[in-house]
Design an enzyme around this catalytic site. Structure first.
Site, PDB file in Angstrom:
ATOM      1  N   PHE A   1      62.626 118.512  10.973  1.00  0.00           N
ATOM      2  CA  PHE A   1      61.573 117.768  11.369  1.00  0.00           C
ATOM      3  C   PHE A   1      60.458 118.297  10.964  1.00  0.00           C
ATOM      4  CE2 PHE A   1      59.567 117.175  15.910  1.00  0.00           C
ATOM      5  CZ  PHE A   1      59.133 115.938  15.585  1.00  0.00           C
TER       6      PHE A   1
ATOM      7  N   THR B   1      58.550 129.151  20.004  1.00  0.00           N
ATOM      8  CA  THR B   1      58.563 128.136  21.077  1.00  0.00           C
ATOM      9  C   THR B   1      58.096 128.624  22.536  1.00  0.00           C
ATOM     10  OG1 THR B   1      60.051 126.589  22.349  1.00  0.00           O
ATOM     11  CG2 THR B   1      61.014 128.761  21.434  1.00  0.00           C
ATOM     12  N   ASP B   2      57.374 127.654  23.297  1.00  0.00           N
ATOM     13  CA  ASP B   2      57.179 128.073  24.705  1.00  0.00           C
ATOM     14  C   ASP B   2      58.369 128.423  25.352  1.00  0.00           C
ATOM     15  OD1 ASP B   2      58.255 125.366  24.885  1.00  0.00           O
ATOM     16  OD2 ASP B   2      56.502 124.832  26.028  1.00  0.00           O
ATOM     17  N   GLU B   3      59.678 127.966  25.038  1.00  0.00           N
ATOM     18  CA  GLU B   3      60.824 128.269  25.612  1.00  0.00           C
ATOM     19  C   GLU B   3      61.203 129.708  26.052  1.00  0.00           C
ATOM     20  OE1 GLU B   3      64.344 125.881  25.167  1.00  0.00           O
ATOM     21  OE2 GLU B   3      63.341 124.010  24.354  1.00  0.00           O
TER      22      GLU B   3
ATOM     23  N   TYR C   1      69.468 129.180  23.203  1.00  0.00           N
ATOM     24  CA  TYR C   1      68.654 128.854  22.209  1.00  0.00           C
ATOM     25  C   TYR C   1      67.325 129.781  22.377  1.00  0.00           C
ATOM     26  CZ  TYR C   1      64.360 126.388  20.100  1.00  0.00           C
ATOM     27  OH  TYR C   1      63.218 126.236  19.369  1.00  0.00           O
TER      28      TYR C   1
ATOM     29  N   LYS D   1      65.416 132.753  20.270  1.00  0.00           N
ATOM     30  CA  LYS D   1      63.981 132.663  19.594  1.00  0.00           C
ATOM     31  C   LYS D   1      63.371 133.982  20.189  1.00  0.00           C
ATOM     32  CE  LYS D   1      62.472 129.690  17.409  1.00  0.00           C
ATOM     33  NZ  LYS D   1      62.078 129.512  15.975  1.00  0.00           N
TER      34      LYS D   1
ATOM     35  N   ASN E   1      56.839 121.015  23.402  1.00  0.00           N
ATOM     36  CA  ASN E   1      57.816 119.990  22.776  1.00  0.00           C
ATOM     37  C   ASN E   1      57.011 119.062  21.595  1.00  0.00           C
ATOM     38  OD1 ASN E   1      59.168 120.698  25.167  1.00  0.00           O
ATOM     39  ND2 ASN E   1      60.566 119.245  24.379  1.00  0.00           N
TER      40      ASN E   1
ATOM     41  N   PRO F   1      70.837 108.224  27.667  1.00  0.00           N
ATOM     42  CA  PRO F   1      71.123 109.148  28.569  1.00  0.00           C
ATOM     43  C   PRO F   1      70.133 109.821  28.880  1.00  0.00           C
ATOM     44  CG  PRO F   1      71.894 110.004  26.429  1.00  0.00           C
ATOM     45  CD  PRO F   1      71.062 108.584  26.241  1.00  0.00           C
TER      46      PRO F   1
HETATM   47  P1  NAD Z   1      65.116 120.904  12.941  1.00  0.00           P
HETATM   48  O1  NAD Z   1      66.572 121.289  13.593  1.00  0.00           O
HETATM   49  O2  NAD Z   1      64.681 119.535  12.992  1.00  0.00           O
HETATM   50  O3  NAD Z   1      65.056 121.630  11.668  1.00  0.00           O
HETATM   51  C1  NAD Z   1      65.531 122.798  11.240  1.00  0.00           C
HETATM   52  C2  NAD Z   1      65.671 123.050   9.880  1.00  0.00           C
HETATM   53  O4  NAD Z   1      66.041 124.553   9.352  1.00  0.00           O
HETATM   54  C3  NAD Z   1      66.745 122.177   9.087  1.00  0.00           C
HETATM   55  O5  NAD Z   1      66.094 121.549   7.958  1.00  0.00           O
HETATM   56  C4  NAD Z   1      67.965 122.941   8.689  1.00  0.00           C
HETATM   57  O6  NAD Z   1      68.622 122.375   7.474  1.00  0.00           O
HETATM   58  C5  NAD Z   1      67.041 124.428   8.566  1.00  0.00           C
HETATM   59  N1  NAD Z   1      68.170 125.391   8.712  1.00  0.00           N
HETATM   60  C6  NAD Z   1      68.964 125.964   9.785  1.00  0.00           C
HETATM   61  N2  NAD Z   1      69.617 127.047   9.614  1.00  0.00           N
HETATM   62  C7  NAD Z   1      69.348 127.327   8.519  1.00  0.00           C
HETATM   63  C8  NAD Z   1      69.492 128.550   7.723  1.00  0.00           C
HETATM   64  N3  NAD Z   1      70.497 129.489   8.087  1.00  0.00           N
HETATM   65  N4  NAD Z   1      68.949 128.694   6.566  1.00  0.00           N
HETATM   66  C9  NAD Z   1      68.028 127.825   6.015  1.00  0.00           C
HETATM   67  N5  NAD Z   1      67.661 126.737   6.565  1.00  0.00           N
HETATM   68  C10 NAD Z   1      68.246 126.522   7.848  1.00  0.00           C
HETATM   69  O7  NAD Z   1      64.035 121.949  13.797  1.00  0.00           O
HETATM   70  P2  NAD Z   1      62.674 121.570  14.089  1.00  0.00           P
HETATM   71  O8  NAD Z   1      62.396 120.723  15.447  1.00  0.00           O
HETATM   72  O9  NAD Z   1      61.926 121.200  13.066  1.00  0.00           O
HETATM   73  O10 NAD Z   1      62.060 123.070  14.574  1.00  0.00           O
HETATM   74  C11 NAD Z   1      61.603 123.776  13.507  1.00  0.00           C
HETATM   75  C12 NAD Z   1      61.081 125.262  14.039  1.00  0.00           C
HETATM   76  O11 NAD Z   1      60.000 124.847  15.196  1.00  0.00           O
HETATM   77  C13 NAD Z   1      62.127 125.888  14.617  1.00  0.00           C
HETATM   78  O12 NAD Z   1      62.002 127.279  14.455  1.00  0.00           O
HETATM   79  C14 NAD Z   1      61.945 125.702  16.140  1.00  0.00           C
HETATM   80  O13 NAD Z   1      62.430 126.773  16.998  1.00  0.00           O
HETATM   81  C15 NAD Z   1      60.699 125.724  16.371  1.00  0.00           C
HETATM   82  N6  NAD Z   1      59.845 124.655  17.430  1.00  0.00           N
HETATM   83  C16 NAD Z   1      60.458 123.357  17.519  1.00  0.00           C
HETATM   84  C17 NAD Z   1      59.898 122.647  18.381  1.00  0.00           C
HETATM   85  C18 NAD Z   1      60.150 121.352  18.710  1.00  0.00           C
HETATM   86  O14 NAD Z   1      59.825 120.527  19.873  1.00  0.00           O
HETATM   87  N7  NAD Z   1      60.979 120.745  17.886  1.00  0.00           N
HETATM   88  C19 NAD Z   1      58.617 123.129  19.221  1.00  0.00           C
HETATM   89  C20 NAD Z   1      58.378 124.635  19.214  1.00  0.00           C
HETATM   90  C21 NAD Z   1      58.858 125.145  18.059  1.00  0.00           C
HETATM   91  O1  DAU Z   2      59.573 123.291  24.250  1.00  0.00           O
HETATM   92  C1  DAU Z   2      59.743 123.455  22.977  1.00  0.00           C
HETATM   93  C2  DAU Z   2      61.312 123.129  22.504  1.00  0.00           C
HETATM   94  O2  DAU Z   2      61.157 121.668  22.711  1.00  0.00           O
HETATM   95  C3  DAU Z   2      61.737 123.367  21.018  1.00  0.00           C
HETATM   96  O3  DAU Z   2      61.597 124.833  21.139  1.00  0.00           O
HETATM   97  C4  DAU Z   2      63.113 122.925  20.827  1.00  0.00           C
HETATM   98  O4  DAU Z   2      63.479 123.015  19.466  1.00  0.00           O
HETATM   99  C5  DAU Z   2      63.156 121.519  20.951  1.00  0.00           C
HETATM  100  O5  DAU Z   2      64.435 120.995  21.093  1.00  0.00           O
HETATM  101  C6  DAU Z   2      62.576 121.147  22.351  1.00  0.00           C
HETATM  102  O6  DAU Z   2      63.568 121.442  23.484  1.00  0.00           O
HETATM  103  P1  DAU Z   2      64.009 120.489  24.761  1.00  0.00           P
HETATM  104  O7  DAU Z   2      65.413 120.969  25.241  1.00  0.00           O
HETATM  105  O8  DAU Z   2      62.685 120.395  25.468  1.00  0.00           O
HETATM  106  O9  DAU Z   2      63.951 119.028  23.906  1.00  0.00           O
HETATM  107  P2  DAU Z   2      65.234 117.766  23.865  1.00  0.00           P
HETATM  108  O10 DAU Z   2      64.465 116.680  23.185  1.00  0.00           O
HETATM  109  O11 DAU Z   2      66.434 118.413  23.694  1.00  0.00           O
HETATM  110  O12 DAU Z   2      64.759 117.442  25.418  1.00  0.00           O
HETATM  111  C7  DAU Z   2      63.599 117.023  26.146  1.00  0.00           C
HETATM  112  C8  DAU Z   2      63.963 116.988  27.512  1.00  0.00           C
HETATM  113  O13 DAU Z   2      64.772 115.755  27.844  1.00  0.00           O
HETATM  114  C9  DAU Z   2      64.802 117.961  28.086  1.00  0.00           C
HETATM  115  O14 DAU Z   2      64.260 118.098  29.501  1.00  0.00           O
HETATM  116  C10 DAU Z   2      66.370 117.208  28.237  1.00  0.00           C
HETATM  117  C11 DAU Z   2      66.148 115.872  28.267  1.00  0.00           C
HETATM  118  N1  DAU Z   2      67.063 114.967  27.571  1.00  0.00           N
HETATM  119  C12 DAU Z   2      67.369 115.122  26.338  1.00  0.00           C
HETATM  120  C13 DAU Z   2      68.085 114.548  25.629  1.00  0.00           C
HETATM  121  C14 DAU Z   2      68.671 114.990  24.075  1.00  0.00           C
HETATM  122  C15 DAU Z   2      67.520 114.039  28.107  1.00  0.00           C
HETATM  123  O15 DAU Z   2      67.270 113.567  29.277  1.00  0.00           O
HETATM  124  N2  DAU Z   2      68.169 113.318  27.399  1.00  0.00           N
HETATM  125  C16 DAU Z   2      68.766 113.483  26.038  1.00  0.00           C
HETATM  126  O16 DAU Z   2      69.506 112.638  25.514  1.00  0.00           O
END
Ligand code: NAD
Ligand code: DAU
Length: 361
Positions: A15, A133-135, A159, A163, A188, A214
């Site tokens: 993503f 991540t902030d988590e 998770y 991280k 997020n 959900p």
């Molecule tokens: P994502 O799950 O959409 O994408 C992860 C990508 O990494 C995928 O393309 C997957 O194929 C690849 N990958 C997984 N394991 C691998 C491996 N062993 N070797 C090579 N490639 C691999 O994740 P995202 O939401 O795009 O998050 C990207 C980064 O940003 C992560 O490090 C995540 O912790 C961080 N992050 C995400 C969010 C969020 O809200 N999504 C927020 C803060 C930080």
């Molecule tokens: O804060 C940064 C993080 O945000 C990133 O590090 C993670 O990679 C990313 O997945 C995200 O984590 P969250 O757990 O906050 O994201 P998620 O979209 O899974 O959930 C967002 C909120 O919504 C959380 O409180 C759980 C809730 N939720 C999630 C799903 C998938 C629901 O209520 N229903 C759902 O189906």
């Protein structure tokens, strides 16, 4: 074509990584991007199909836990910098199968740090941007100030713990080996091409199909939301202006309760499809809560503003409209990444979602 720089992006088919690739191609067209991704369930080449023949975007299928593959990539392409995003990223999956998170997020990060160190030696004109991540800071009570870069680590999900461990490794390589690491801690993200396992795309795709939506617990958990392009621009700023060894909090300064965001998203889908206002709200089902569900995240972004010159530019209202429009125009992408194999795989992971649904209030 001559390129001025070569950058390695790990996780570039996911993503945030795929959005980062697009932003960098637009903002720094003279850079060659090496997109290294293992194509796990979360990575899909279809996401960047339009960049298949772009000489500035080279895709390499490789796993960050494979040191030989990493060495080959560093030898072949000689990158001047790394944006490290490859990770297992979904909290629910980490609850059901934590070891994959340890392997990729912790071990994989160490392999990458080692390769960068070996390839770069004493070079200081390079940067390793470690995307976190902030988590890692745990969660906040309703009246707490947002996390800052100085908040003690207190990860609460597998998770988040993986991280946090990766962040400690990155800092150790910065301190012990003087590797020029910059760490970002972001809230997020939402936007185009997020897999429909995270909240926003779950809501949008289910509203499209008029399937139940959900919401965990009572939907009262709070998240701070940032449009993904703004995150990509923050990563570029961290690469170009970040100080080695320093951490930067990134976020949207836009805290919302889950239930309010779900309603706003359902309303946006209805509006785009010319359905009557409120049409999809009855799809909401309050389901069994995520175990250990963090209540609230928010990040202070003063340092990024001051030192990186970065600030979020897309409002949640605009970003939500753009995101919903993207999904409505990319139903073929949704079909590709939610193929039957993929759906079976997901069903096996999401045990705690199987509780009997309750009616929305
Ligand atoms: P994502 O799950 O959409 O994408 C992860 C990508 O990494 C995928 O393309 C997957 O194929 C690849 N990958 C997984 N394991 C691998 C491996 N062993 N070797 C090579 N490639 C691999 O994740 P995202 O939401 O795009 O998050 C990207 C980064 O940003 C992560 O490090 C995540 O912790 C961080 N992050 C995400 C969010 C969020 O809200 N999504 C927020 C803060 C930080
Ligand atoms: O804060 C940064 C993080 O945000 C990133 O590090 C993670 O990679 C990313 O997945 C995200 O984590 P969250 O757990 O906050 O994201 P998620 O979209 O899974 O959930 C967002 C909120 O919504 C959380 O409180 C759980 C809730 N939720 C999630 C799903 C998938 C629901 O209520 N229903 C759902 O189906």
């Amino acid at each position: 074509m001559t390129f001025t720089r070569t950058l390695l992006i790990t996780g570039g088919m996911g993503f945030i990584g795929s959005n980062l690739v697009r932003v960098l191609r637009r903002e720094r067209p003279g850079w060659r991007l090496i997109n290294l991704d293992a194509l796990t369930y979360a990575g899909h080449t279809v996401t960047l199909d339009d960049l298949r023949d772009d000489p500035g975007h080279v895709f390499v299928r490789a796993d960050i836990t494979d040191p030989d593959a990493l060495r080959h990539v560093f030898d072949t392409f000689q990158p001047d910098g790394v944006f490290h995003l490859a990770a297992e990223s979904h909290v629910d999956r980490s609850i059901d199968a934590p070891l994959a998170f340890v392997r990729t997020n912790v071990e994989g990060t160490v392999h990458l740090l080692q390769q960068a160190r070996q390839a770069w030696g004493d070079r200081r004109d390079v940067r390793f941007v470690h995307v976190s991540t902030d988590e890692v800071f745990g969660d906040l009570g309703p009246d707490d100030p947002p996390f800052s870069e100085d908040t003690p680590y207190h990860p609460q999900s597998p998770y988040a713990a993986s991280k946090a461990a990766a962040d400690h490794m990155a800092r150790a390589w910065a301190h012990t080996f003087a590797l020029p690491v910059v760490i970002t801690s972001c809230t997020n993200n939402y936007g185009p091409a997020q897999l429909p396992e995270k909240l926003l795309p779950v809501v949008i795709t289910r509203a499209l199909r008029q399937e139940p939506v959900p919401v965990y617990g009572q939907g009262l958990n709070v998240r701070d939301w940032l449009f993904v392009e703004d995150h990509a621009l923050a990563l570029l700023a961290a690469f170009e202006r970040g100080q080695p060894g320093r951490t930067y909090g990134i976020g949207g300064e836009r805290e919302v309760r889950n239930i309010d965001l779900v309603h706003a998203t359902l309303d946006a889908v209805d509006q785009h499809l010319h359905r009557p206002p409120g049409h999809s709200r009855p799809l909401v089902r309050f389901v069994t809560d995520r175990p250990g569900h963090d209540r609230r995240y928010a990040m202070n972004i003063d340092r990024a503003r001051r030192e990186l010159g970065w600030t979020p530019s897309t409002t949640l209202e605009d970003g939500l409209q753009r995101t919903v429009a993207w999904y409505l125009h990319h139903t073929a992408w949704i079909d590709a990444v939610t193929s039957p194999e993929h759906r079976d795989f997901q069903t096996r992971w999401y045990q705690h979602r199987d509780a009997p649904p309750q009616d929305a209030p």
